[in-house]
Design an enzyme around this catalytic site. Structure first.
Site, PDB file in Angstrom:
ATOM      1  N   CYS A 136     -10.720  -2.244 -17.027  1.00  0.00           N
ATOM      2  CA  CYS A 136     -11.789  -2.371 -15.769  1.00  0.00           C
ATOM      3  C   CYS A 136     -12.495  -1.347 -16.451  1.00  0.00           C
ATOM      4  O   CYS A 136     -13.469  -1.146 -15.198  1.00  0.00           O
ATOM      5  CB  CYS A 136     -10.089  -2.154 -14.612  1.00  0.00           C
ATOM      6  SG  CYS A 136      -9.617  -3.840 -15.024  1.00  0.00           S
ATOM      7  N   HIS A 277     -13.902   0.982  -8.575  1.00  0.00           N
ATOM      8  CA  HIS A 277     -13.924  -0.307  -9.462  1.00  0.00           C
ATOM      9  C   HIS A 277     -13.369  -1.171  -8.630  1.00  0.00           C
ATOM     10  O   HIS A 277     -12.307  -1.135  -7.313  1.00  0.00           O
ATOM     11  CB  HIS A 277     -12.089  -0.398 -10.516  1.00  0.00           C
ATOM     12  CG  HIS A 277     -11.954  -1.401 -11.100  1.00  0.00           C
ATOM     13  ND1 HIS A 277     -12.470  -2.674 -11.539  1.00  0.00           N
ATOM     14  CD2 HIS A 277     -10.132  -1.384 -11.219  1.00  0.00           C
ATOM     15  CE1 HIS A 277     -12.143  -3.917 -11.755  1.00  0.00           C
ATOM     16  NE2 HIS A 277     -10.516  -3.205 -11.654  1.00  0.00           N
ATOM     17  N   ASN A 307     -10.685  -9.435  -8.765  1.00  0.00           N
ATOM     18  CA  ASN A 307     -11.572  -7.959  -9.841  1.00  0.00           C
ATOM     19  C   ASN A 307     -11.618  -8.531 -11.413  1.00  0.00           C
ATOM     20  O   ASN A 307     -11.179  -9.318 -11.439  1.00  0.00           O
ATOM     21  CB  ASN A 307      -9.538  -7.411  -9.668  1.00  0.00           C
ATOM     22  CG  ASN A 307      -9.534  -6.657 -10.929  1.00  0.00           C
ATOM     23  OD1 ASN A 307     -10.573  -6.145 -11.815  1.00  0.00           O
ATOM     24  ND2 ASN A 307      -8.807  -5.856 -10.823  1.00  0.00           N
TER      25      ASN A 307
HETATM   26  N1  COA Z   1       1.671 -14.810  -2.630  1.00  0.00           N
HETATM   27  C1  COA Z   1       2.395 -14.452  -2.267  1.00  0.00           C
HETATM   28  N2  COA Z   1       3.234 -13.318  -1.893  1.00  0.00           N
HETATM   29  C2  COA Z   1       3.052 -13.232  -3.453  1.00  0.00           C
HETATM   30  C3  COA Z   1       2.002 -13.071  -3.943  1.00  0.00           C
HETATM   31  C4  COA Z   1       1.167 -14.084  -3.599  1.00  0.00           C
HETATM   32  N3  COA Z   1       0.194 -14.129  -4.225  1.00  0.00           N
HETATM   33  N4  COA Z   1       2.022 -12.267  -5.327  1.00  0.00           N
HETATM   34  C5  COA Z   1       3.543 -11.281  -5.441  1.00  0.00           C
HETATM   35  N5  COA Z   1       4.110 -11.948  -3.702  1.00  0.00           N
HETATM   36  C6  COA Z   1       5.625 -11.821  -3.628  1.00  0.00           C
HETATM   37  C7  COA Z   1       6.311 -11.177  -3.985  1.00  0.00           C
HETATM   38  O1  COA Z   1       6.720 -12.288  -4.771  1.00  0.00           O
HETATM   39  C8  COA Z   1       7.264  -9.815  -3.665  1.00  0.00           C
HETATM   40  O2  COA Z   1       7.769 -11.054  -3.002  1.00  0.00           O
HETATM   41  P1  COA Z   1       9.803 -10.867  -2.892  1.00  0.00           P
HETATM   42  O3  COA Z   1       9.759  -9.409  -2.486  1.00  0.00           O
HETATM   43  O4  COA Z   1       9.755 -11.490  -2.034  1.00  0.00           O
HETATM   44  O5  COA Z   1      10.201  -9.946  -4.793  1.00  0.00           O
HETATM   45  C9  COA Z   1       5.858  -9.792  -2.452  1.00  0.00           C
HETATM   46  O6  COA Z   1       4.780 -10.887  -2.396  1.00  0.00           O
HETATM   47  C10 COA Z   1       5.819  -8.240  -3.001  1.00  0.00           C
HETATM   48  O7  COA Z   1       5.364  -8.201  -3.683  1.00  0.00           O
HETATM   49  P2  COA Z   1       4.587  -6.824  -4.206  1.00  0.00           P
HETATM   50  O8  COA Z   1       4.367  -6.749  -6.345  1.00  0.00           O
HETATM   51  O9  COA Z   1       5.507  -5.385  -4.449  1.00  0.00           O
HETATM   52  O10 COA Z   1       3.325  -6.904  -3.181  1.00  0.00           O
HETATM   53  P3  COA Z   1       2.311  -5.600  -3.186  1.00  0.00           P
HETATM   54  O11 COA Z   1       2.129  -4.838  -1.907  1.00  0.00           O
HETATM   55  O12 COA Z   1       2.549  -4.793  -4.329  1.00  0.00           O
HETATM   56  O13 COA Z   1       0.887  -5.929  -3.706  1.00  0.00           O
HETATM   57  C11 COA Z   1      -0.513  -6.031  -5.478  1.00  0.00           C
HETATM   58  C12 COA Z   1       0.660  -6.981  -4.964  1.00  0.00           C
HETATM   59  C13 COA Z   1      -0.281  -7.054  -7.091  1.00  0.00           C
HETATM   60  C14 COA Z   1      -1.654  -6.817  -4.897  1.00  0.00           C
HETATM   61  C15 COA Z   1      -0.835  -4.790  -5.867  1.00  0.00           C
HETATM   62  O14 COA Z   1       0.642  -4.837  -6.485  1.00  0.00           O
HETATM   63  C16 COA Z   1      -1.634  -4.509  -6.840  1.00  0.00           C
HETATM   64  O15 COA Z   1      -2.715  -4.627  -6.426  1.00  0.00           O
HETATM   65  N6  COA Z   1      -1.269  -3.661  -7.993  1.00  0.00           N
HETATM   66  C17 COA Z   1      -2.621  -3.023  -8.550  1.00  0.00           C
HETATM   67  C18 COA Z   1      -3.325  -4.985  -9.031  1.00  0.00           C
HETATM   68  C19 COA Z   1      -4.809  -4.031  -9.995  1.00  0.00           C
HETATM   69  O16 COA Z   1      -5.283  -3.431  -9.457  1.00  0.00           O
HETATM   70  N7  COA Z   1      -4.509  -4.572 -11.413  1.00  0.00           N
HETATM   71  C20 COA Z   1      -5.809  -3.834 -12.029  1.00  0.00           C
HETATM   72  C21 COA Z   1      -5.775  -2.748 -12.176  1.00  0.00           C
HETATM   73  S1  COA Z   1      -7.311  -2.222 -13.127  1.00  0.00           S
END
Ligand code: COA
Length: 354
Positions: A136, A277, A307
């Site tokens: 990214c 980004h 993204n």
């Molecule tokens: N729909 C519903 N629930 C979902 C889900 C979806 N699409 N994806 C994950 N969950 C659930 C998980 O299973 C988890 O459930 P649990 O608590 O029962 O285990 C819960 O939601 C929370 O998951 P978590 O990963 O802690 O959520 P979060 O608040 O951290 O958000 C992201 C997840 C991926 C959106 C966030 O971590 C993120 O944006 N990370 C960075 C991603 C990024 O920028 N990547 C590229 C870098 S360049």
């Protein structure tokens, strides 16, 4: 045979042919372009693919929809359209290009590099072409690579493209990743800027390979070539430990932004627009807090495209230039973070065709 390089490119064409090779000169963007595929995949569409909800995706990411390339469309096809638009905006012909850089983690093929495929479609037959893999952060890494060549006199006119077909590497059974990404391309033409203009003012970059396991495609490379087993296990798809990536993304983009400002001798109040980004609206909000910059000065389109990895900053920049938010003379801070990890920030005066 046609060659570009030190001593030839500088005299090849363009405004600054009097500058001898080896002289460091200011470089700016003289045109930008972007392209997204026409197919829209909404959060409601995703509800029918994995166990997710529109509410979850909007509240955790800010995303509402993303674009998905057609089966026959490859990354280079998206890149070529964005590249043509940038060339038109800059008033540059493909034949004037000395250099094409395509940043992508979803190349058409392992080789040849995607920039060569773009060159072929554009007919930019004087250009030398390279692929760049910084996930990214690719657009900013590509800009800096081209800037260094031009500043050193090794090229005069470069086309930098960040392009991705992320849909080709997503695991469409993994709700924690497949909802986050989209396809698209952003492009910019870089050239020396006229006297008195600043163009790209400062850049900082960093990487941390010790965290490479947090965001990767585990198979399909030389360490684990494709086998029936790796394919069955979907190991050719993107894997991410999202919560950890989130934390590092905020920290590194904010710190890089502050470092680039410091290097430029500027403060955040001098900056008209921040282009982060587009990974997650919550990441963008957290960066805003750390930079002490209000949301009104951020260019954000993550709700429309998700993204798009290396395409994201170029895509947001192009939209903001075309709709008139970014105007000549505006100072723009761009911050990026991606797999690797890689990160960086660039401060630029928008010059356009000036
Ligand atoms: N729909 C519903 N629930 C979902 C889900 C979806 N699409 N994806 C994950 N969950 C659930 C998980 O299973 C988890 O459930 P649990 O608590 O029962 O285990 C819960 O939601 C929370 O998951 P978590 O990963 O802690 O959520 P979060 O608040 O951290 O958000 C992201 C997840 C991926 C959106 C966030 O971590 C993120 O944006 N990370 C960075 C991603 C990024 O920028 N990547 C590229 C870098 S360049």
């Amino acid at each position: 045979m046609r060659y570009c390089g030190v001593g030839t490119a500088v005299t090849a064409a363009g405004a600054d042919s009097s500058v001898p090779s080896g002289i460091v000169r200011a470089v700016g963007m003289t045109g930008v372009g972007s392209h997204v595929p026409s197919r829209v995949l909404t959060n409601h569409d995703l509800e029918r693919i994995v166990a997710t909800t529109n509410e979850w995706i909007v509240s955790r990411t800010g995303m509402r929809e993303r674009r998905i390339a057609a089966e026959h469309e490859a990354t280079s096809d998206l890149a070529v359209v964005a590249g043509r638009r940038a060339l038109e905006a800059a008033g540059v012909k493909p034949a004037d290009l000395d250099m094409i850089v395509v940043a992508t983690i979803t190349p058409d093929y392992p080789f040849p590099n995607t920039a060569c495929l773009v060159q072929r479609q554009l007919g930019a037959d004087r250009a030398f072409c390279m692929g760049l893999e910084a996930a990214c952060s690719g657009f900013l890494y590509g800009m800096e690579t081209a800037r260094c060549y031009i500043a050193a006199g090794a090229a005069q006119t470069a086309l930098v493209i960040g392009a991705e077909k992320m849909s080709a590497v997503l695991d469409w059974t993994d709700r924690s990743t497949c909802v986050l990404f989209g396809d698209g391309a952003g492009a910019a033409v870089l050239r020396p800027v006229p006297a008195g203009r600043r163009g790209i003012i400062s850049s900082v970059f960093g990487s941390d390979g010790s965290l490479s396991d947090l965001l990767m495609i585990p198979a399909g490379g030389s360490r684990r070539p494709a086998t029936a087993e790796t394919v069955a296990a979907r190991e050719h798809c993107l894997r991410m430990r999202g919560r950890e990536v989130f934390r590092y993304a905020v920290t590194h983009m904010a710190e890089a932004g502050l470092a680039a400002l410091h290097k430029a001798g500027l403060s955040i109040s001098d900056i008209r627009w921040v282009i982060p980004h587009q990974a997650n609206l919550r990441i963008i909000a957290a960066i805003g807090e750390r930079l002490h910059c209000p949301a009104s000065r951020f260019i954000v389109n993550v709700e429309k495209y998700g993204n798009t990895s290396a395409a994201s900053i170029g895509l947001a920049l192009d939209e903001a230039v075309r709709d008139g938010r970014i105007r000549e003379g505006d100072l723009v801070l761009m911050v990026a973070f991606g797999a690797g990890f890689t990160w960086g920030a660039t401060v630029m005066e928008w010059t356009g065709r000036a």
